[in-house]
Motif scaffolding. Structure first.
Motif, PDB file in Angstrom:
ATOM      1  N   LEU A 111     -10.006 -23.198   4.004  1.00  0.00           N
ATOM      2  CA  LEU A 111      -9.835 -21.836   4.512  1.00  0.00           C
ATOM      3  C   LEU A 111      -8.373 -21.518   4.833  1.00  0.00           C
ATOM      4  N   VAL A 112      -7.940 -20.360   4.338  1.00  0.00           N
ATOM      5  CA  VAL A 112      -6.614 -19.831   4.652  1.00  0.00           C
ATOM      6  C   VAL A 112      -6.809 -18.408   5.158  1.00  0.00           C
ATOM      7  N   VAL A 113      -6.188 -18.100   6.275  1.00  0.00           N
ATOM      8  CA  VAL A 113      -6.170 -16.742   6.803  1.00  0.00           C
ATOM      9  C   VAL A 113      -4.705 -16.343   6.901  1.00  0.00           C
ATOM     10  N   MET A 114      -4.320 -15.357   6.107  1.00  0.00           N
ATOM     11  CA  MET A 114      -2.917 -14.938   6.034  1.00  0.00           C
ATOM     12  C   MET A 114      -2.822 -13.483   6.487  1.00  0.00           C
ATOM     13  N   ASN A 115      -1.884 -13.199   7.362  1.00  0.00           N
ATOM     14  CA  ASN A 115      -1.662 -11.828   7.846  1.00  0.00           C
ATOM     15  C   ASN A 115      -0.303 -11.337   7.398  1.00  0.00           C
ATOM     16  N   GLU A 116      -0.260 -10.065   7.037  1.00  0.00           N
ATOM     17  CA  GLU A 116       0.993  -9.413   6.659  1.00  0.00           C
ATOM     18  C   GLU A 116       1.021  -8.018   7.260  1.00  0.00           C
ATOM     19  N   LEU A 117       2.196  -7.602   7.703  1.00  0.00           N
ATOM     20  CA  LEU A 117       2.407  -6.245   8.189  1.00  0.00           C
ATOM     21  C   LEU A 117       2.998  -5.440   7.049  1.00  0.00           C
ATOM     22  N   VAL A 118       2.414  -4.285   6.730  1.00  0.00           N
ATOM     23  CA  VAL A 118       2.899  -3.449   5.634  1.00  0.00           C
ATOM     24  C   VAL A 118       4.130  -2.681   6.112  1.00  0.00           C
ATOM     25  N   LEU A 119       5.263  -3.031   5.551  1.00  0.00           N
ATOM     26  CA  LEU A 119       6.546  -2.435   5.908  1.00  0.00           C
ATOM     27  C   LEU A 119       6.986  -1.428   4.846  1.00  0.00           C
ATOM     28  N   PRO A 120       8.001  -0.577   5.137  1.00  0.00           N
ATOM     29  CA  PRO A 120       8.424   0.447   4.173  1.00  0.00           C
ATOM     30  C   PRO A 120       8.752  -0.110   2.784  1.00  0.00           C
ATOM     31  N   ASN A 121       9.341  -1.282   2.705  1.00  0.00           N
ATOM     32  CA  ASN A 121       9.711  -1.858   1.404  1.00  0.00           C
ATOM     33  C   ASN A 121       8.487  -2.285   0.592  1.00  0.00           C
ATOM     34  N   ASP A 122       7.307  -2.348   1.214  1.00  0.00           N
ATOM     35  CA  ASP A 122       6.075  -2.765   0.540  1.00  0.00           C
ATOM     36  C   ASP A 122       5.285  -1.586  -0.021  1.00  0.00           C
TER      37      ASP A 122
ATOM     38  N   LEU B 257       3.788   7.370  -1.593  1.00  0.00           N
ATOM     39  CA  LEU B 257       2.752   7.941  -0.733  1.00  0.00           C
ATOM     40  C   LEU B 257       2.559   7.115   0.541  1.00  0.00           C
ATOM     41  N   HIS B 258       3.441   6.136   0.754  1.00  0.00           N
ATOM     42  CA  HIS B 258       3.382   5.223   1.902  1.00  0.00           C
ATOM     43  C   HIS B 258       2.140   4.336   1.895  1.00  0.00           C
ATOM     44  N   ASN B 259       1.614   4.076   0.675  1.00  0.00           N
ATOM     45  CA  ASN B 259       0.509   3.134   0.490  1.00  0.00           C
ATOM     46  C   ASN B 259       1.085   1.810   0.000  1.00  0.00           C
ATOM     47  N   LEU B 260       0.449   0.726   0.356  1.00  0.00           N
ATOM     48  CA  LEU B 260       0.858  -0.587  -0.108  1.00  0.00           C
ATOM     49  C   LEU B 260       0.811  -0.627  -1.635  1.00  0.00           C
ATOM     50  N   MET B 261       1.876  -1.105  -2.261  1.00  0.00           N
ATOM     51  CA  MET B 261       1.907  -1.228  -3.712  1.00  0.00           C
ATOM     52  C   MET B 261       0.953  -2.327  -4.163  1.00  0.00           C
ATOM     53  N   GLY B 262       0.228  -2.069  -5.245  1.00  0.00           N
ATOM     54  CA  GLY B 262      -0.741  -3.031  -5.760  1.00  0.00           C
ATOM     55  C   GLY B 262      -0.112  -4.361  -6.117  1.00  0.00           C
ATOM     56  N   GLY B 263       1.078  -4.322  -6.693  1.00  0.00           N
ATOM     57  CA  GLY B 263       1.755  -5.561  -7.070  1.00  0.00           C
ATOM     58  C   GLY B 263       2.073  -6.437  -5.866  1.00  0.00           C
TER      59      GLY B 263
ATOM     60  N   ALA C 168      -7.081   2.569   0.310  1.00  0.00           N
ATOM     61  CA  ALA C 168      -5.624   2.521   0.390  1.00  0.00           C
ATOM     62  C   ALA C 168      -5.216   1.812   1.680  1.00  0.00           C
ATOM     63  N   ILE C 169      -4.185   1.021   1.576  1.00  0.00           N
ATOM     64  CA  ILE C 169      -3.618   0.351   2.748  1.00  0.00           C
ATOM     65  C   ILE C 169      -2.304   1.064   3.043  1.00  0.00           C
ATOM     66  N   LYS C 170      -2.175   1.520   4.265  1.00  0.00           N
ATOM     67  CA  LYS C 170      -1.056   2.384   4.635  1.00  0.00           C
ATOM     68  C   LYS C 170       0.088   1.624   5.306  1.00  0.00           C
ATOM     69  N   LEU C 171       1.250   2.245   5.280  1.00  0.00           N
ATOM     70  CA  LEU C 171       2.423   1.756   5.996  1.00  0.00           C
ATOM     71  C   LEU C 171       2.042   1.500   7.458  1.00  0.00           C
ATOM     72  N   GLY C 172       2.371   0.338   7.965  1.00  0.00           N
ATOM     73  CA  GLY C 172       2.064  -0.015   9.351  1.00  0.00           C
ATOM     74  C   GLY C 172       0.745  -0.744   9.531  1.00  0.00           C
ATOM     75  N   ASP C 173      -0.111  -0.735   8.503  1.00  0.00           N
ATOM     76  CA  ASP C 173      -1.369  -1.477   8.603  1.00  0.00           C
ATOM     77  C   ASP C 173      -1.087  -2.977   8.589  1.00  0.00           C
ATOM     78  N   VAL C 174      -1.994  -3.728   9.157  1.00  0.00           N
ATOM     79  CA  VAL C 174      -1.941  -5.186   9.094  1.00  0.00           C
ATOM     80  C   VAL C 174      -3.025  -5.627   8.126  1.00  0.00           C
ATOM     81  N   ILE C 175      -2.641  -6.415   7.136  1.00  0.00           N
ATOM     82  CA  ILE C 175      -3.664  -6.919   6.233  1.00  0.00           C
ATOM     83  C   ILE C 175      -3.955  -8.373   6.584  1.00  0.00           C
ATOM     84  N   THR C 176      -5.221  -8.718   6.425  1.00  0.00           N
ATOM     85  CA  THR C 176      -5.669 -10.089   6.615  1.00  0.00           C
ATOM     86  C   THR C 176      -6.327 -10.531   5.320  1.00  0.00           C
TER      87      THR C 176
END
Length: 177
Positions: free
Chosen positions: A13-24, A28-34, A69-77
């Motif tokens: 099991l791996v649980v990885m968290n990332e904060l969506v920042l402007p460069n991501d 439209l301020h959505n997380l880029m798919g890549g 859509a995942i927005k700027l400022g969201d936290v992804i897990t």
């Protein structure tokens, strides 16, 4: 050679968290798919390497659908766990959740299966140890992994549909006499 402990899906099991920042994000301020695929590949690689106790390289990525859509400022897990081990490869299931902390919302954004092949330090393919599912869900994923593997092999031209015994049994069950 010393005997290895039987591994379970929870061992990988791996649980990885990332904060969506402007460069991501895109315009439209959505997380880029890549960027999402990059993070998913990292989480899946760590997961596969934990199971294989070696380097593991990406062999395939199943369909990845972007449900929300995942927005700027969201936290992804990203949750990654090995579902089944084959001879030299493992299947990893990933689930991606997006959380907007100020609003208190959390949605499942993505789900995918990645396949990794274990290699030694010279890049030579090496065997992986089996996995023992423990929960009902893990057993279900383990059982379905062989069908998913056969479908991948058919789509990549490495297996003919006639050889896909698990898929044929699913779609063409034998008639009772």
């Amino acid at each position: 050679m010393e005997e290895q402990k039987i591994k379970t899906p929870s061992d990988s099991l791996v649980v990885m968290n990332e904060l969506v920042l402007p460069n991501d994000t895109n315009m439209l301020h959505n997380l880029m798919g890549g960027r999402m695929l990059h993070w998913m590949d990292i989480a899946a690689a760590i997961c596969a390497q934990k199971h294989c106790n070696s380097i593991a390289v990406t062999a395939s990525v199943d369909n990845v659908s972007f449900k929300h859509a995942i927005k700027l400022g969201d936290v992804i897990t990203i949750n990654a766990k090995v579902t089944r081990a084959f001879n030299t490869s493992v299947e990893v299931k990933l689930e991606v959740w997006a959380q907007n902390i100020p609003s208190g919302t959390r949605v499942k954004s993505n789900e995918a299966y990645y396949t990794f092949v274990a290699v030694d330090n010279t890049g030579k393919v090496k065997p992986v140890q089996p996995i023992q599912p423990e929960t009902e869900e893990e057993i279900k994923l383990y059982d379905g992994a062989l069908r998913r593997r056969q479908l991948r092999l058919i789509l990549s031209g490495k297996m003919s549909p006639d050889e896909a015994t698990e898929l044929k049994a699913l779609f063409l069950p034998e008639k009772a006499d």
